[in-house]
Design a protein around this motif. Structure first.
Motif, mmCIF file in Angstrom:
data_model
loop_
_atom_site.group_PDB
_atom_site.id
_atom_site.type_symbol
_atom_site.label_atom_id
_atom_site.label_comp_id
_atom_site.label_asym_id
_atom_site.label_seq_id
_atom_site.Cartn_x
_atom_site.Cartn_y
_atom_site.Cartn_z
ATOM 1 N N ASN A 260 -8.584 -6.216 -0.127
ATOM 2 C CA ASN A 260 -8.135 -6.377 -1.262
ATOM 3 C C ASN A 260 -7.630 -4.993 -2.039
ATOM 4 O OD1 ASN A 260 -8.577 -9.219 -1.324
ATOM 5 N ND2 ASN A 260 -10.368 -9.063 -2.327
ATOM 6 N N TYR A 261 -8.452 -4.123 -1.597
ATOM 7 C CA TYR A 261 -8.310 -2.461 -2.330
ATOM 8 C C TYR A 261 -6.987 -2.233 -1.617
ATOM 9 C CZ TYR A 261 -8.956 2.362 -2.899
ATOM 10 O OH TYR A 261 -8.779 3.707 -3.079
ATOM 11 N N MET A 262 -6.838 -2.226 -0.471
ATOM 12 C CA MET A 262 -5.646 -1.816 0.230
ATOM 13 C C MET A 262 -4.486 -2.549 -0.070
ATOM 14 S SD MET A 262 -6.555 0.642 2.254
ATOM 15 C CE MET A 262 -5.603 1.044 3.670
ATOM 16 N N LYS B 274 13.000 -8.106 3.108
ATOM 17 C CA LYS B 274 11.796 -8.552 2.885
ATOM 18 C C LYS B 274 10.492 -7.709 2.485
ATOM 19 C CE LYS B 274 13.445 -12.783 3.388
ATOM 20 N NZ LYS B 274 13.566 -13.644 2.007
ATOM 21 N N ASN B 275 10.757 -6.572 2.950
ATOM 22 C CA ASN B 275 9.673 -5.399 2.784
ATOM 23 C C ASN B 275 10.053 -4.279 2.165
ATOM 24 O OD1 ASN B 275 7.134 -6.393 4.507
ATOM 25 N ND2 ASN B 275 9.063 -6.918 5.824
ATOM 26 N N THR B 276 9.648 -3.876 1.028
ATOM 27 C CA THR B 276 10.040 -3.037 0.180
ATOM 28 C C THR B 276 9.825 -1.539 0.963
ATOM 29 O OG1 THR B 276 8.155 -2.469 -0.990
ATOM 30 C CG2 THR B 276 9.528 -4.188 -1.852
ATOM 31 N N SER B 277 10.545 -0.340 0.542
ATOM 32 C CA SER B 277 10.537 0.995 1.038
ATOM 33 C C SER B 277 9.192 1.279 0.621
ATOM 34 C CB SER B 277 11.477 1.829 0.490
ATOM 35 O OG SER B 277 11.735 1.626 -0.795
ATOM 36 N N GLY B 278 8.633 1.117 -0.834
ATOM 37 C CA GLY B 278 7.269 1.624 -1.204
ATOM 38 C C GLY B 278 6.162 1.089 -0.285
ATOM 39 N N LYS B 279 6.201 0.061 0.049
ATOM 40 C CA LYS B 279 5.139 -0.666 0.715
ATOM 41 C C LYS B 279 5.248 -0.017 2.161
ATOM 42 C CE LYS B 279 3.535 -4.992 3.150
ATOM 43 N NZ LYS B 279 3.564 -6.487 3.164
ATOM 44 N N ILE B 280 6.225 -0.055 2.887
ATOM 45 C CA ILE B 280 6.421 0.847 4.026
ATOM 46 C C ILE B 280 5.943 2.131 4.208
ATOM 47 C CG2 ILE B 280 7.917 1.314 6.086
ATOM 48 C CD1 ILE B 280 9.650 -1.273 5.200
ATOM 49 N N ARG B 281 6.045 2.888 3.027
ATOM 50 C CA ARG B 281 6.028 4.327 3.075
ATOM 51 C C ARG B 281 4.415 4.182 2.918
ATOM 52 N NH1 ARG B 281 3.913 8.041 0.034
ATOM 53 N NH2 ARG B 281 3.464 6.596 -1.368
ATOM 54 N N LYS B 282 3.748 3.493 1.882
ATOM 55 C CA LYS B 282 2.550 3.402 1.752
ATOM 56 C C LYS B 282 1.605 3.295 3.151
ATOM 57 C CE LYS B 282 -1.788 2.633 0.203
ATOM 58 N NZ LYS B 282 -2.423 2.285 1.451
ATOM 59 N N VAL B 283 2.174 2.170 3.875
ATOM 60 C CA VAL B 283 1.603 1.769 5.004
ATOM 61 C C VAL B 283 1.678 2.888 6.173
ATOM 62 C CG1 VAL B 283 1.436 0.127 6.725
ATOM 63 C CG2 VAL B 283 1.679 -0.848 4.847
ATOM 64 N N ASN C 207 -1.869 5.514 5.380
ATOM 65 C CA ASN C 207 -2.811 4.962 6.233
ATOM 66 C C ASN C 207 -3.031 5.842 7.068
ATOM 67 O OD1 ASN C 207 -2.946 2.976 4.446
ATOM 68 N ND2 ASN C 207 -2.320 1.215 5.627
ATOM 69 N N ALA C 208 -1.715 6.545 7.553
ATOM 70 C CA ALA C 208 -2.030 7.972 8.859
ATOM 71 C C ALA C 208 -2.841 8.766 8.147
ATOM 72 C CB ALA C 208 -0.865 8.276 9.172
ATOM 73 N N SER C 209 -2.846 9.216 6.788
ATOM 74 C CA SER C 209 -3.708 10.272 6.320
ATOM 75 C C SER C 209 -5.005 9.522 6.153
ATOM 76 C CB SER C 209 -2.993 10.488 5.048
ATOM 77 O OG SER C 209 -1.772 11.092 5.115
ATOM 78 N N ALA D 168 -6.943 0.598 7.487
ATOM 79 C CA ALA D 168 -5.694 1.244 7.607
ATOM 80 C C ALA D 168 -4.936 1.090 8.775
ATOM 81 C CB ALA D 168 -5.955 2.937 7.343
ATOM 82 N N VAL D 169 -5.525 0.977 9.995
ATOM 83 C CA VAL D 169 -5.024 0.698 11.216
ATOM 84 C C VAL D 169 -4.445 -0.785 11.072
ATOM 85 C CG1 VAL D 169 -5.528 0.603 13.794
ATOM 86 C CG2 VAL D 169 -6.413 2.599 12.481
#
Length: 589
Positions: free
Chosen positions: A189-191, A111-120, A124-126, A311-312
């Motif tokens: 909305n931006y995130m 249900k959650n793409t690898s692209g979204k998980i990588r971004k989050v 977001n850690a960066s 981000a958090v």
């Protein structure tokens, strides 16, 4: 400040670095104001003259240089502390998120793409790193400097101080109107938009071969294109919303002279104290830009803090995802027979059940096949065994024990997966195969390769098992990748095997070799297999025909054919399809 408390949680042994950075920043801000006072004293002496003026000027000049150097030094220490804290936070957020992610149910990743998980997780850690390392040292300064400057401007001349207050009040009022709920909503909305673009970008890159083959452009990849347009329009609207307030804010926060000069002229004409007013005006002209600079920093700081907070929150959305409940006391199974008892399940967010009332047994050492149309529920049934999801009703048993009551690691150790969508990591073939059993000896690996019919693949590569997958080594066809995955399964040697259309993407030659390997893999194992090619399930001990989420028919191949039902029609259609051929008329149309 809630965001600072959240980030401090990830600092572990470096929690004192955060207040340390703030203290250094405060000292830097205070010492940074001192040079302006000493410069004012020098100007005052130059205008006043006197016998001791030369000595005073030299004294003030050296102190101005010393306090400037001290301000730089303390700011450097603040940055050092904040960077050390930021690196620890960034690393711990990634570690914390990944530890949680690997414990999430396998169905979560459908249900959650690898692209979204990588971004989050990654980006977001960066973002938190950037906030802590670069914006945090300015936090104390944005509070201390305005207070100190306001005190100074009223101490030296309260009338000129009032002239300075006017642009401050106007600019802060404008600043307050910009930092409203609209800004928070935009950040959310931006995130979200960035995550969508990242997801679609990954999907687009993966689909580039298809795009090029059909001579399409990025505009034909609608999801990616639409996500870019959506992001552009959203940012453009928000920028237009801030256009006039921000322009007015910039004018007033940097427009102290427009208030100070007229006020000074009036004071000179009315008081006659030309020297005092001019000297004070000189100080105000020097120090007010320092004030405006701190206000501008506070604006960027608030924006960075809002972005870090968002981000958090995004990371917490992943880490707060429900884990599969672990048993308080794990039970050991008695054998490896698989049983479904009145199992029903619906995917999260779906109003209907994907499967309903499923009952069947896979005796230990036997093979049960699931067949049916796409979307009928075959894969859903198979994925209940390793707990991709937990059932809504009923229970799934292995060796008479509910899988919910088994230790998760032991459950996964007892199951081998061979799915149609294979995945090889961009490392050596040896490392890819050893995922099945990291402690395996080279003899065990060689045996697994032979059983998986992989010998011709390895012998055809210059570096053999040390060949890397990807641009640094080689690419394998779908059928070859599937055989490598089978070698991994042989090496694991789990007693329960789940096969999900293992020959789906293989050419005839690879399919023949994969079928030979599968027969060896299935020997003596408890096997639940899904197949579209009905020839691969003819020898199954039992065949279950799944239709609309229920088991419509069951029996072996011969029994199902005699029923003249769903399976019989599927078999007839399959036999017709393998006889299809292109006639001469079709070739020349």
């Amino acid at each position: 400040m809630n965001i600072l408390l959240k980030l401090q949680y990830f600092m572990a042994g470096r929690k004192m670095l955060l207040p340390g950075a703030l203290v250094m920043s405060v000292i830097s801000a205070i010492t940074g104001i001192a040079p302006f006072i000493f410069i004012w004293m020098i100007v005052s002496e130059l205008f006043g003259g006197g016998a001791g003026s030369s000595r005073t000027i030299s004294f003030c000049a050296w102190w101005a240089v010393g306090t400037s150097a001290a301000s730089i030094l303390f700011y450097f220490l603040a940055l050092t502390f904040s960077h050390l804290a930021a690196f620890r936070v960034e690393a711990n957020i990634r570690k914390f998120a990944m530890r949680k992610i690997i414990r999430l149910p396998l169905g979560y990743f459908d249900k959650n793409t690898s692209g979204k998980i990588r971004k989050v997780v990654d980006e977001n850690a960066s973002i938190t790193h950037s906030f802590l390392a670069h914006q945090l040292p300015d936090l104390a300064g944005t509070v201390i400097i305005p207070l100190a400057v306001i005190v100074l401007i009223f101490i030296f001349d309260w009338r000129l101080g009032l002239a300075c207050v006017a642009p401050i009040v106007i600019s802060m009022t404008l600043f307050g109107t910009m930092m409203n709920t609209e800004g928070k909503r935009f950040m959310n909305n931006y995130m979200t938009s960035l995550e969508e673009m990242n997801t679609e970008a990954v999907e687009y890159v993966r689909g580039i071969p298809v795009v090029k083959v059909f001579q399409r452009t990025v505009f034909s990849f609608k999801n990616f294109y639409n996500s870019i347009i959506k992001y552009k329009e959203m940012v453009f609207r928000y920028t237009c919303l801030w256009e006039k307030p921000m322009s007015a804010y910039t004018v007033f926060i940097n427009g102290f002279s427009f208030f100070l000069v007229p006020a000074s002229i009036l004071l000179i004409n009315n008081s006659g104290n030309h020297r005092g007013v001019i000297v004070n005006l000189f100080l105000y002209v020097l120090i007010t830009p320092f004030f405006s600079q701190s206000i501008m920093r506070s604006m960027h700081l608030r924006q960075a803090m809002a972005q870090a907070a968002e981000a958090v929150i995004r990371v917490e959305e992943i880490t707060d995802s429900a884990l599969l409940p672990a048993p308080l006391e794990a039970r050991s199974q008695n054998g490896f027979a698989v049983s479904f008892r009145d199992v029903s399940f619906g995917y999260p967010g779906s109003e209907s059940k994907a499967i309903s009332g499923i009952n069947f047994d896979v005796p230990e050492g036997k093979t049960v096949a699931l067949v049916g149309a796409s979307g009928s529920g075959k894969t859903t049934i198979a994925r209940m065994v390793p707990r991709f999801w937990d059932v809504d009703e009923g229970e799934v048993l292995i060796g008479g024990v509910n899988v919910r009551e088994m230790n998760s690691e032991k459950l996964m150790k007892n199951i081998s997966f061979v799915f149609q969508n294979t995945h090889l990591f961009k490392t050596t073939l040896l490392e890819n195969i050893k995922l099945g059993n990291p402690a395996a000896s080279i003899e065990q690996i060689e045996k697994a390769l032979d059983m998986a019919q992989c010998r011709d693949i390895i012998n055809g590569l210059r570096d053999g098992l040390n060949t890397k997958i990807g641009v640094e080594g080689t690419y394998l066809s779908g059928g070859e990748q599937q055989r490598i995955v089978l070698a991994r399964a042989f090496l694991k040697n789990a007693p329960v095997v789940i096969l999900d259309e293992a020959t789906a993407f293989a050419d005839p030659e690879n399919e023949h070799m994969i079928q030979k390997a599968l027969r060896k893999l299935m020997k003596g194992k408890t096997v639940l297999m899904i197949a579209h090619r009905l020839t691969s399930v003819v020898d199954a001990d039992e065949i279950l025909v799944v239709d609309g989420g229920i088991i419509a028919e069951r029996g072996n191949h011969e029994e199902l054919l005699k029923m003249k039902g769903v399976y019989s029609r599927m078999w007839e259609d399959y036999q017709k399809s393998i006889k299809w051929s292109l006639g001469k008329e079709a070739l020349y149309v």
